[in-house]
Design an enzyme around this catalytic site. Structure first.
Site, PDB file in Angstrom:
ATOM      1  N   ASP A 166      -2.115  12.423   6.956  1.00 15.52           N
ATOM      2  CA  ASP A 166      -3.219  12.173   5.850  1.00 15.52           C
ATOM      3  C   ASP A 166      -3.809  10.955   6.027  1.00 15.52           C
ATOM      4  O   ASP A 166      -3.784  10.390   4.646  1.00 15.52           O
ATOM      5  CB  ASP A 166      -2.514  12.791   4.672  1.00 15.52           C
ATOM      6  CG  ASP A 166      -3.194  12.704   3.332  1.00 15.52           C
ATOM      7  OD1 ASP A 166      -4.543  12.988   3.546  1.00 15.52           O
ATOM      8  OD2 ASP A 166      -2.901  12.157   2.317  1.00 15.52           O
ATOM      9  N   ASN A 413       8.552   9.920   8.978  1.00 19.07           N
ATOM     10  CA  ASN A 413       7.897  10.337   7.768  1.00 19.07           C
ATOM     11  C   ASN A 413       7.540  11.883   7.824  1.00 19.07           C
ATOM     12  O   ASN A 413       6.816  12.433   8.670  1.00 19.07           O
ATOM     13  CB  ASN A 413       6.654   9.652   7.456  1.00 19.07           C
ATOM     14  CG  ASN A 413       6.028  10.181   6.066  1.00 19.07           C
ATOM     15  OD1 ASN A 413       6.562   9.593   5.063  1.00 19.07           O
ATOM     16  ND2 ASN A 413       5.150  10.770   5.926  1.00 19.07           N
ATOM     17  N   GLU A 414       8.463  12.587   6.976  1.00 19.92           N
ATOM     18  CA  GLU A 414       8.014  14.053   6.777  1.00 19.92           C
ATOM     19  C   GLU A 414       7.880  14.846   7.854  1.00 19.92           C
ATOM     20  O   GLU A 414       7.237  15.676   7.859  1.00 19.92           O
ATOM     21  CB  GLU A 414       6.970  14.229   5.837  1.00 19.92           C
ATOM     22  CG  GLU A 414       7.040  13.419   4.611  1.00 19.92           C
ATOM     23  CD  GLU A 414       6.060  13.896   3.612  1.00 19.92           C
ATOM     24  OE1 GLU A 414       4.960  14.838   4.077  1.00 19.92           O
ATOM     25  OE2 GLU A 414       6.125  13.714   2.398  1.00 19.92           O
ATOM     26  N   ASN A 468      10.215  11.939  -0.470  1.00 15.87           N
ATOM     27  CA  ASN A 468       8.704  12.032  -1.030  1.00 15.87           C
ATOM     28  C   ASN A 468       8.618  13.221  -2.015  1.00 15.87           C
ATOM     29  O   ASN A 468       8.893  14.112  -1.350  1.00 15.87           O
ATOM     30  CB  ASN A 468       7.785  12.018   0.131  1.00 15.87           C
ATOM     31  CG  ASN A 468       7.906  10.884   1.083  1.00 15.87           C
ATOM     32  OD1 ASN A 468       8.427  10.030   0.841  1.00 15.87           O
ATOM     33  ND2 ASN A 468       7.405  11.059   2.153  1.00 15.87           N
ATOM     34  N   TYR A 474       1.487  18.540  -6.227  1.00 20.84           N
ATOM     35  CA  TYR A 474       1.200  19.698  -5.467  1.00 20.84           C
ATOM     36  C   TYR A 474       2.251  20.800  -5.851  1.00 20.84           C
ATOM     37  O   TYR A 474       2.040  22.083  -5.575  1.00 20.84           O
ATOM     38  CB  TYR A 474       2.007  19.337  -3.961  1.00 20.84           C
ATOM     39  CG  TYR A 474       1.052  18.352  -3.326  1.00 20.84           C
ATOM     40  CD1 TYR A 474      -0.313  18.481  -3.153  1.00 20.84           C
ATOM     41  CD2 TYR A 474       1.489  17.167  -2.917  1.00 20.84           C
ATOM     42  CE1 TYR A 474      -1.025  17.702  -2.484  1.00 20.84           C
ATOM     43  CE2 TYR A 474       0.489  16.050  -2.149  1.00 20.84           C
ATOM     44  CZ  TYR A 474      -0.755  16.533  -2.081  1.00 20.84           C
ATOM     45  OH  TYR A 474      -1.462  15.485  -1.608  1.00 20.84           O
ATOM     46  N   TRP A 553       3.152   6.292  -4.363  1.00 21.45           N
ATOM     47  CA  TRP A 553       1.942   6.451  -3.418  1.00 21.45           C
ATOM     48  C   TRP A 553       0.866   6.749  -4.068  1.00 21.45           C
ATOM     49  O   TRP A 553       0.837   7.426  -4.992  1.00 21.45           O
ATOM     50  CB  TRP A 553       2.382   8.012  -2.711  1.00 21.45           C
ATOM     51  CG  TRP A 553       1.643   8.230  -1.418  1.00 21.45           C
ATOM     52  CD1 TRP A 553       0.552   9.134  -1.536  1.00 21.45           C
ATOM     53  CD2 TRP A 553       1.842   7.624  -0.431  1.00 21.45           C
ATOM     54  NE1 TRP A 553      -0.206   8.889  -0.087  1.00 21.45           N
ATOM     55  CE2 TRP A 553       0.552   8.073   0.415  1.00 21.45           C
ATOM     56  CE3 TRP A 553       2.706   6.683   0.290  1.00 21.45           C
ATOM     57  CZ2 TRP A 553       0.625   7.662   1.870  1.00 21.45           C
ATOM     58  CZ3 TRP A 553       2.538   6.516   1.662  1.00 21.45           C
ATOM     59  CH2 TRP A 553       1.339   6.899   2.501  1.00 21.45           C
ATOM     60  N   LYS A 572      -4.752   8.587  -4.203  1.00 20.11           N
ATOM     61  CA  LYS A 572      -3.450   8.395  -5.253  1.00 20.11           C
ATOM     62  C   LYS A 572      -3.362   6.943  -5.252  1.00 20.11           C
ATOM     63  O   LYS A 572      -2.086   6.458  -5.880  1.00 20.11           O
ATOM     64  CB  LYS A 572      -2.466   8.950  -4.546  1.00 20.11           C
ATOM     65  CG  LYS A 572      -2.464  10.499  -4.515  1.00 20.11           C
ATOM     66  CD  LYS A 572      -1.095  11.081  -3.983  1.00 20.11           C
ATOM     67  CE  LYS A 572      -1.248  12.747  -3.876  1.00 20.11           C
ATOM     68  NZ  LYS A 572      -2.284  13.117  -2.673  1.00 20.11           N
TER      69      LYS A 572
END
Ligand code: EVA
Length: 603
Positions: A166, A413-414, A468, A474, A553, A572
């Protein structure tokens, strides 16, 4: 030779570092024909291009701004006769990969867009003359390189990038370039580790390079007094009544290395401090610290991801104003100058490798939390990906290991973490990483919502668990925010039941918020909603002792790929992209200024 020395370029009596930033020449090469057409010698019809900067946001057409493929940079530099014996060109980074030529001869190639490239041009460059420096770069994304993504080819043959992450795929020479001169057998590296003994500090050092010459080291305090000296390439310095580097209260010594009698010399500012995890607590100099701060990006108007001291300065001022003490270099290692500034400011850094997008989705932020299995680590590209991942972990730790500000390494990350394939993959990444840091700093990674307590197969690899979470954005946003909090608490209760004896840090939570929108009662995207969401999150963080940090974030609004979920980028930010505060900045200022540095740190 690539990455022979990771040391930041510095000038002194033995070595030179001359900055090559400025207006370079530039050309797109959509058919990758430059090499065969002799572009390594001269670019045909180039346009001008500032360095350092991302190339994208200078342009006024889509074709140029969103360009994907090969592109070239070129400049000339004069190499003085009396320059030191070995000559290098050092790029802070070239995104995402590059081949470097000097006078038409290939001198280096490098994979990865966020770590330095050191090209040895000693043989290829001519002294007393102008020399040509050429870079063939490429910004395509794949599933075997970091960060992960893919391309789409449009009807007219043009490629556009489809990141699995993103943030906008900014590319180019985004950090400074130096011409570097060193003696033939230069000092190439050093490492420091620290031990506290009462009021004293023991500084264990090791030095590489310098050939067979004698090595002398010293530590000089801020007043210019030498407080300790040592001889030999490894040893221990005792600093009596050491002035420690503390959180938001930095103190820096100069560590000076000399090889032979004036043969080579290198010095850098260093901070004496220890980092350790003890149960749920993060200890800096044996004192607990609660992490308060931000996930960031290198991102600003016009420059894109290009480094600017001015932007960095403003960012630190804004972060300090809110009472922050920490940031994560989401989602890639930042320009080295960020870490130098953090060392000066007493900021803590969670340093992240560009392992982002390891989930096959161009909307990773939406896929996260759906509960759908997102397959990733069972494909044929994995061995190549793993090789690149390990390589970048090695390069990141080699580059950043001596910064006092760096307190932990984030290795992803994720990603998808629920399969046996993921488990095997990350076991290897962690095992590799654990061999690299002389200071043995904590290793971690940021987990998204699918990495739930009952499903994740990788959290136990981490010394500190980073989550996160977007409950109220969401998941169950707007009028359902009450339910969001219940779901959030239910998840945290499950983590609590596991009785894991490690700290948890929230490395992401936040809401998209337009600086223009106000609404009472709040609605999603309004500033009031961001504040309400934050207050609810704080309530959850405060309920669990093992939560030892909160990095919101994001620090500022930032550019992303276009899409229906993004309004000219991700909003954000607690600050706008121009670094002005949204209401949320005042919410954080109030909270963080009132939380003690050792919040939840008492045994
Ligand atoms: C977001 N969420 O949705 C963020 C992304 C970030 O920008 C994530 O780690 O889960 C990602 O890159 O705003």
């Amino acid at each position: 030779m690539v990455n022979a020395s990771t040391l930041y370029p510095r000038s002194n009596a033995a070595r030179r570092a001359d900055i090559l930033d400025g207006l370079w020449r530039f050309a797109f090469d959509p058919k990758s024909e430059g090499e065969a057409a002799g572009w390594t010698k001269a670019l045909p019809a180039p346009i001008s291009m500032p360095v350092p900067a991302s190339f994208s946001d200078f342009f006024t057409t889509h074709k140029e701004r969103d360009y994907v493929g090969d592109f070239w940079y070129e400049t000339d530099f004069f190499l003085p006769e009396n320059y030191p014996e070995k000559v290098f060109v050092r790029f802070g980074s070239v995104t995402h990969r590059a081949v470097i030529y000097c006078n038409g001869v290939e001198v280096a190639r490098h994979e990865g867009g966020f770590l330095p490239i050191l090209a040895d041009v000693t043989a290829a460059a001519r002294r007393g003359q102008e020399n040509r420096l050429t870079v063939r770069a490429n910004n395509e994304l794949s599933e075997s390189t970091l960060p992960c993504g893919t391309q789409k080819v449009l009807a007219d043959g043009r490629k556009i990038s489809k990141p699995y992450f993103d943030f906008y795929n900014y590319s180019g020479i985004q950090r400074s370039v130096f011409l570097v001169g060193t003696p033939a057998e230069a000092i190439t590296d050093y490492s420091l580790t620290y031990e506290l003994e009462g009021a004293d500090a023991l500084v264990h050092y090791s030095v590489e390079g310098g050939g067979e010459r004698s090595i002398r080291v010293s530590l000089v305090d801020a007043e210019g007094c030498t407080v300790a000296r040592g001889e030999g390439r490894t040893g221990t310095l005792r600093v009596e009544n050491a002035h420690l580097w503390q959180v938001r209260n930095a103190y820096l010594y100069r560590f000076v290395i000399e090889a032979g009698e004036g043969y080579d010399r290198y010095e850098e500012k260093v901070g004496i401090r220890t980092v350790r995890i003890d149960g749920h607590r993060i200890l800096i100099n044996e004192k607990p610290v609660y992490l308060k701060g931000y996930g960031k990006h290198e991102d600003s108007d016009i420059l894109g991801r290009g480094f600017s001291w001015a932007v960095a300065k403003r960012d630190f001022e804004c972060m300090k104003w809110t009472g922050a003490n920490c940031f994560r270099t989401s989602h890639y290692p930042y320009a080295e100058e960020w870490y130098q500034m953090a060392d000066e400011e007493g900021f803590l850094i969670i340093d992240e490798v560009p392992a982002v997008g390891m989930m096959r989705s161009t909307h990773n932020f939406a896929a996260a939390g759906t509960g759908q299995y997102t397959y990733f680590f069972e494909t044929p590209t994995v061995p190549e990906l793993l090789k690149n991942h390990k390589q970048q972990v090695s390069e990141m730790i080699a580059r950043d290991k001596n910064h006092a500000s760096v307190i932990a390494w984030s290795l992803f990350n994720e990603p998808e973490t629920t399969s046996e394939y993921a488990r095997n993959y990350f076991s290897e990444v962690f095992a590799h990483a654990r061999t690299l840091d002389p200071q043995n700093r904590p290793m971690t990674g940021a987990f998204e919502k699918n990495s739930a307590p009952d499903k994740c197969r990788c959290y136990d690899l981490c010394d500190m668990i980073c989550l996160n979470r977007y409950y109220g954005w969401y998941i169950s946003g707007g009028p359902e925010i009450e339910e969001a909090e219940e779901k959030f608490r239910a998840e945290m209760d499950k983590w609590a039941e596991k009785k894991l004896n490690v700290p948890f840090v929230f490395t992401e939570f936040g809401t998209d918020t337009l600086a223009s929108e106000h609404k009472l009662p709040s609605v999603m995207w309004s500033q009031e909603y961001q504040d309400e969401y934050l207050e609810r999150n704080f309530g959850v963080f405060d309920s669990y002792d093992f939560v030892q940090g909160e990095l919101v974030w994001n620090f500022a609004d930032f550019q992303t790929t276009e899409g229906i979920m993004r309004v000219n980028g991700n909003k954000k930010g607690v600050f706008t992209r121009q670094r002005q505060p949204k209401d949320a900045a005042f919410v954080f200022k109030r909270r963080w200024e009132s939380l003690p540095e050792d919040y939840k740190g008492q045994e």
